[in-house]
Design a protein around this motif. Sequence first.
Motif, PDB file in Angstrom:
ATOM      1  N   SER A  44       0.829  -1.215   0.000  1.00 16.29           N
ATOM      2  CA  SER A  44       0.000   0.000   0.000  1.00 16.29           C
ATOM      3  C   SER A  44       0.860   1.261   0.000  1.00 16.29           C
ATOM      4  O   SER A  44       0.490   2.274  -0.615  1.00 16.29           O
TER       5      SER A  44
ATOM      6  N   TRP B  36       2.024   1.800  -3.488  1.00 18.72           N
ATOM      7  CA  TRP B  36       0.874   2.245  -4.288  1.00 18.72           C
ATOM      8  C   TRP B  36       0.633   3.744  -4.074  1.00 18.72           C
ATOM      9  O   TRP B  36       0.391   4.482  -5.038  1.00 18.72           O
ATOM     10  N   CYS B  37       0.685   4.185  -2.831  1.00 21.94           N
ATOM     11  CA  CYS B  37       0.450   5.603  -2.541  1.00 21.94           C
ATOM     12  C   CYS B  37       1.550   6.488  -3.121  1.00 21.94           C
ATOM     13  O   CYS B  37       1.300   7.641  -3.493  1.00 21.94           O
TER      14      CYS B  37
ATOM     15  N   THR C 226       3.351   5.807  -5.924  1.00 24.39           N
ATOM     16  CA  THR C 226       3.380   5.778  -7.389  1.00 24.39           C
ATOM     17  C   THR C 226       2.102   6.303  -8.034  1.00 24.39           C
ATOM     18  O   THR C 226       2.140   6.753  -9.180  1.00 24.39           O
TER      19      THR C 226
ATOM     20  N   GLN D 158      -2.906  10.222  -4.851  1.00 18.35           N
ATOM     21  CA  GLN D 158      -3.984   9.977  -3.906  1.00 18.35           C
ATOM     22  C   GLN D 158      -4.608  11.306  -3.467  1.00 18.35           C
ATOM     23  O   GLN D 158      -4.005  12.367  -3.620  1.00 18.35           O
TER      24      GLN D 158
ATOM     25  N   VAL E 283      -6.760   2.719  -0.452  1.00 20.45           N
ATOM     26  CA  VAL E 283      -5.354   2.349  -0.279  1.00 20.45           C
ATOM     27  C   VAL E 283      -4.737   3.159   0.861  1.00 20.45           C
ATOM     28  O   VAL E 283      -3.896   2.642   1.612  1.00 20.45           O
TER      29      VAL E 283
ATOM     30  N   LEU F  54      -5.910  -5.671  -2.298  1.00 21.23           N
ATOM     31  CA  LEU F  54      -5.924  -4.815  -3.482  1.00 21.23           C
ATOM     32  C   LEU F  54      -7.055  -5.219  -4.440  1.00 21.23           C
ATOM     33  O   LEU F  54      -7.721  -4.353  -5.026  1.00 21.23           O
TER      34      LEU F  54
ATOM     35  N   TYR G 287     -10.181  -2.815  -5.778  1.00 20.91           N
ATOM     36  CA  TYR G 287     -10.406  -2.638  -7.212  1.00 20.91           C
ATOM     37  C   TYR G 287     -11.789  -3.136  -7.628  1.00 20.91           C
ATOM     38  O   TYR G 287     -12.489  -2.488  -8.418  1.00 20.91           O
TER      39      TYR G 287
END
Length: 446
Positions: A184, A187-188, A190, A193, A317, A370, A374
């Motif tokens: 996570s 993810w944040c 790249t 948010q 996320v 994830l 999604y």
Amino acid sequence: MKFTSCRLWPALALLISWSAAAAAAAAAVGEGSLLDGWHDVWPFRFLLNMLGYSTIIIPGYLLINYFRRTNYQDTGHGICSAIIKACVFGSETKSGLLDEVSSAPRVEVDSGSPVRQMFKLTFCAVGLQVSYLTWGVLQERVMTRSYGEAPAEQAVGEPDAGGERFTDSQFLVFMNRILALTVSGLWCLTIKQPRHGAPLYKYSFASLSNILSSWCQYEALKYISFPTQVLAKASKVIPVMLMGKMVSHKSYEYWEYLTAALISVGVGLFLLSSSAAHQPSTVTTFSGAVILAGYIVFDSFTSNWQDHLFKYKMSSVQMMFGVNLFSCLFAVGSLLEQGALVEALAFMHRHPDFACHAALLSVCSACGQLFIFYTINQFGAAVFTIIMTLRQAIAILLSCLLYGHAVTAMGVLGIGVVFLALFLRLYARSRAKAGRRSTLPPPQKV
């Protein structure tokens, strides 16, 4: 319902007191001794975990009160001031965020061709099934089978014959959370948010209940079979409805009472069949029932508290990162204080196959989270619930095939009644939502 930390502290103290009393009672009836073999008494392990968490919670509580009392948000400065303000006060007020969200027009985005949507749905369904079915199989393997010189066929509760079992549920929870935190966090970093506004400390409440529910989920498999655990989790709607009726004075539709009654009948049939079969792999113990009750309580609190946090403007996320951040902090602190982290790593060194199982367990858990976000984002909660309900049925079948759980005709009937009730709930809820949606103005196209 407004949640406050002052309401949670008495509950925490009561929980620790209950754990101490349960540990003493377990030792009195011969489940173990507090001085010899204390690790075999689950209430005492639970108490130790809670004491470990309290060494982080209590200083944090005192620091938060100090910063609030001194009005640090306006007067604080220095190198760490930005971090302290983000942890204690956040960057935005919840009321402003609610106004901003509620004032935004509701739009409906074109989701693409039917073929593309079918491909996405297949991708989500396969991802969820593979992640959580593998996770369930590995969970039962790790908690109910021995590593080393264990026999090929071994049932839940049977003594080890030359093998070595891994018994520290908290380490498995930590493994799951540390990988989920890493995924996570990346993810944040790249993907852009929303601006984060919630005080970081508020994640700690959901984190505490989340690691406790996960601990209960792993620990319960030492006393009950995996199919029993799955059915008990499916019947979580019953205590949720009772709590809503007593505490929040909620009213429910007739179909909700009907399906709840069907779930109760189905679970009862399955448990009666398990008792009548006299198989060690399906016997349900009192300890397992108590631990499962704890799982349901903690998991229900986690979902309600996350709903409370989502009133701030944040992505799923970001929620995943915040909850797992504090979960890792609590778990690693408790493991280090008990010396359990070194023992778990030594077990991994002695049994490389366990290391592979624990790593794959964590990967499946992180990927599953994830896929959850999604799927809900693309298709909504109803489609996600259908996929996960099917996953529960397949998980029971896999467990019976792989680990030899005996299920009688009455047990199969009970399982069928439970899942029939779950699908009836989905159908009735979708009809009710469709009826309410027909009274609203049509959404704008973009």
